[in-house]
Design an enzyme around this catalytic site. Structure first.
Site, PDB file in Angstrom:
ATOM      1  N   HIS A   1       0.817  -1.215   0.000  1.00 54.13           N
ATOM      2  CA  HIS A   1       0.000   0.000   0.000  1.00 54.13           C
ATOM      3  C   HIS A   1       0.852   1.267   0.000  1.00 54.13           C
ATOM      4  CE1 HIS A   1      -3.947  -1.689   0.020  1.00 54.13           C
ATOM      5  NE2 HIS A   1      -3.481  -2.634   0.793  1.00 54.13           N
TER       6      HIS A   1
ATOM      7  N   GLU B   1     -11.596 -10.311 -10.174  1.00 51.48           N
ATOM      8  CA  GLU B   1     -10.466 -10.378  -9.247  1.00 51.48           C
ATOM      9  C   GLU B   1     -10.186 -11.812  -8.809  1.00 51.48           C
ATOM     10  OE1 GLU B   1     -10.741  -6.563  -6.495  1.00 51.48           O
ATOM     11  OE2 GLU B   1     -12.695  -7.522  -6.709  1.00 51.48           O
TER      12      GLU B   1
ATOM     13  N   ASP C   1      -5.664  -7.880  -7.209  1.00 54.01           N
ATOM     14  CA  ASP C   1      -6.169  -9.081  -6.540  1.00 54.01           C
ATOM     15  C   ASP C   1      -6.161 -10.297  -7.460  1.00 54.01           C
ATOM     16  OD1 ASP C   1      -6.589  -8.462  -3.873  1.00 54.01           O
ATOM     17  OD2 ASP C   1      -8.522  -7.541  -4.231  1.00 54.01           O
TER      18      ASP C   1
ATOM     19  N   CYS D   1      -8.314  -2.368 -14.411  1.00 57.85           N
ATOM     20  CA  CYS D   1      -8.294  -1.437 -13.293  1.00 57.85           C
ATOM     21  C   CYS D   1      -7.368  -1.994 -12.228  1.00 57.85           C
ATOM     22  CB  CYS D   1      -9.716  -1.304 -12.738  1.00 57.85           C
ATOM     23  SG  CYS D   1      -9.822  -0.352 -11.261  1.00 57.85           S
TER      24      CYS D   1
END
Length: 578
Positions: free
Chosen positions: A194, A435, A459, A506
């Site tokens: 992150h 995902e 993911d 995405c």
């Protein structure tokens, strides 16, 4: 000051030069020392002054957040203020200082350890989650006792600060976005952690996975972050500093050159229209979206509305937030993803702790298990759809049953609004995120049943390769161009074309200019990424002739060797398009 280099993983390119600002884990660094009987009164006074300082800091934070329209943090700060005044905690710390004759920092740590043990014995998962609040308050007191800045929220750092931390959580990242920093260095993390994603979204040079960075780098050390090579240079010589100042100026010049293509149409050399959408987390992100001329919002991550608070946002709060974004985009497409809570992005909606959060009750699974929360959000999104072109995106869908239940709840939300005579777009489109490999394998069904698909590459890679993308010990195995990942993506794109449904990419792959030509060659026409990546990707699109890539793309899709794929992608990026 000695000059030395540290090496880690580059996660965001460019050159940053500034002074080190250490984000310390105060509770880990607390030392124990004994005090004499005559010094007990002095130590008790130190504790009282520290608590008063934290109280003052928290109230300032509360006031500052209110100024920048972040009233949703008020509940969290009020909780911390109440804990700060808790007599049982304060009295027990005082007692430890008196009986153990120890320093106040150690007494706070001892008392915290006792409280954590009690929390861990409680079966109620919601109460257990409040443990984090207690830890945060204890850390604030400890930092005050140690004479350190209590939190990054307290002050605006100098623009040339380089943050040096162990790691940065998604919740912290949201708040850090409201300050400007030159760069990040963290001790852990991979290229898709992150902290890495945050750095790329802010377009600032950053390096992760430098163990012991906080032990080796001191506050106010001069630090060069070479985001291209993954090298951090500490206290450089004048010669090195001048060299990197020149490199930084060249980097800034390149960024300015990119701005010249802002108003060009997103078309390849052979005339294919490509849509470049933006991923956002909050209303404040729209400034960057507009600056980079995005075609719309390809992903609004609504879970950030649910973070850093103790109460769920009600329907009106969500509606006002969604409507503001829709109206601000003036008729451009807005894709609102329903709550993707759980795993690494814990919110107030997560009341049940999972032993394996990434595979547990998260995203659409959580929403279907909490229909009241889900219906509240669906009603808010539907109401916002009356003000512009809104689409609903469902995260982590994995089965036909989940899709049926989701559609049923959307219809229920529509019926309730119709009954109340509240306007909404009756033809609103509903899409699903690809995902989970199960969806990509069964892409024909999902492409037929949904209005559009969005491949969530972060993911999809994680679940396909069984690798936790936030675990730096296995991050080297995380491979976005793994043959299995590319094949799943290709099946999804093929299914979209068969049923004439839009398929977007995405995730971090969409914003990586090194992969732009690969994705174009695979048939991707819709990219959704951090706003700061748009112009970098656009530059690649404007210089690409898709028809001349087909031979190399076919070779990529027909090989099972990652090394060969890497070589072919290099050829794609070097290939002339004359």
């Amino acid at each position: 000051m000695s000059n030395f280099n540290l090496h880690g993983l580059s996660v965001s390119n460019g050159i940053a030069i500034g002074k080190a600002y250490l984000l310390s884990d105060a509770l880990v660094e607390v030392e124990h020392y004994s005090i004499s009987k005559k010094d007990i009164t002095k130590e008790l006074k130190r504790l009282k002054l520290a608590i008063n300082q934290v109280n003052k800091d928290l109230n300032k934070i509360k006031k500052d957040f209110f100024k920048i329209n972040h009233a949703e943090f008020e509940g969290l700060i009020n909780t911390h203020l109440m804990m700060l005044k808790d007599r049982s905690f304060n009295d027990d710390v005082l007692k430890i200082i008196k009986t153990k004759k120890c320093n106040a920092e150690w007494a706070v740590k001892v008392q915290l350890d006792k409280i954590i043990t009690r929390f861990d014995q409680i079966n109620d998962s919601y109460i257990k989650e409040r443990k984090l609040d207690v830890i945060q308050v204890a850390e604030r007191i400890t930092k005050a006792l140690l004479g350190r800045s209590n939190h990054l929220y307290v002050k605006q750092l100098d623009n040339n600060s380089i943050l040096i931390g162990h790691d940065i959580s998604p919740a912290d990242a949201l708040i850090f976005k409201h300050n400007h920093y030159e760069g990040f260095i963290t001790e852990i993390g991979g290229t898709n952690s992150h902290t890495a994603i945050l750095a790329r979204s802010l377009n600032i040079p950053s390096i992760v996975s430098i163990p012991l960075a906080r032990a080796l780098i001191k506050n106010d050390d001069v630090v060069i972050v070479d985001g291209d090579s993954g090298t951090a240079i500490i206290n450089p010589t004048d010669q090195i500093l001048n060299e990197y100042e020149s490199k930084k100026n060249l980097w800034n010049l390149e960024q300015k050159k990119l701005s010249k293509i802002k108003n060009f149409k997103n078309k390849t050399l052979d005339g294919n229209r490509i849509f470049l959408m933006a991923n956002i987390e909050e209303l404040q992100d729209l400034k960057t979206v507009k600056e980079n001329k995005a075609d719309g919002i390809g992903l609004f991550r609504t879970e950030f509305l649910f973070m850093n608070r103790i109460k769920l946002p009600d329907e009106n709060e969500q509606f006002e937030n969604y409507r503001s974004i829709v109206q601000s985009m003036r008729g451009k497409e807005i894709i609102i993803r329903t709550l993707d809570s759980g795993a690494d992005k814990m919110t107030v909606a997560d009341t049940k702790k999972s032993s394996n959060p990434a595979l547990g009750l998260r995203a659409i699974r959580l929403c279907l298990s909490e229909p009241r929360i889900f219906l509240t959000q669906l009603r808010a999104i539907l109401r916002a759809s009356a003000f512009g072109k809104v689409k609903i995106l469902i995260p982590m869908i994995s089965s036909i049953d989940e899709l049926k239940q989701t559609k049923l709840l959307i219809e229920r939300a529509k019926q309730s609004l119709t009954k109340e005579k509240i306007r909404y777009d009756k033809k609103i489109e509903v899409g699903g995120m690809v995902e989970v490999p199960a969806v990509a394998i069964n892409a024909n069904f999902f492409a037929k049943e949904l209005d559009f698909l969005s491949i969530g590459t972060n993911d999809l890679i994680q679940y396909t390769l069984a690798i936790d993308r936030t675990d730096d010990s296995v991050s080297h195995l995380y491979n976005s161009i793994h043959p299995s990942v590319l094949k799943l993506m290709a099946e999804t794109i093929k299914a979209g074309k068969k049923y004439n449904k839009q398929v977007a990419v995405c995730g971090e792959m969409a914003g990586d200019p090194k992969l732009t030509r690969l994705l174009l060659g695979m048939g991707v026409e819709n990219f959704s990424m951090h706003p700061s990546s748009i112009l970098h990707v656009k530059k690649q699109i404007l210089s690409t002739n898709i028809s001349k890539l087909k031979g190399l793309i076919n070779k990529i899709m027909n090989t099972n060797e990652p090394e060969v794929i890497e070589t072919l992608i290099l050829k794609i990026n070097q290939k002339s398009n004359e």
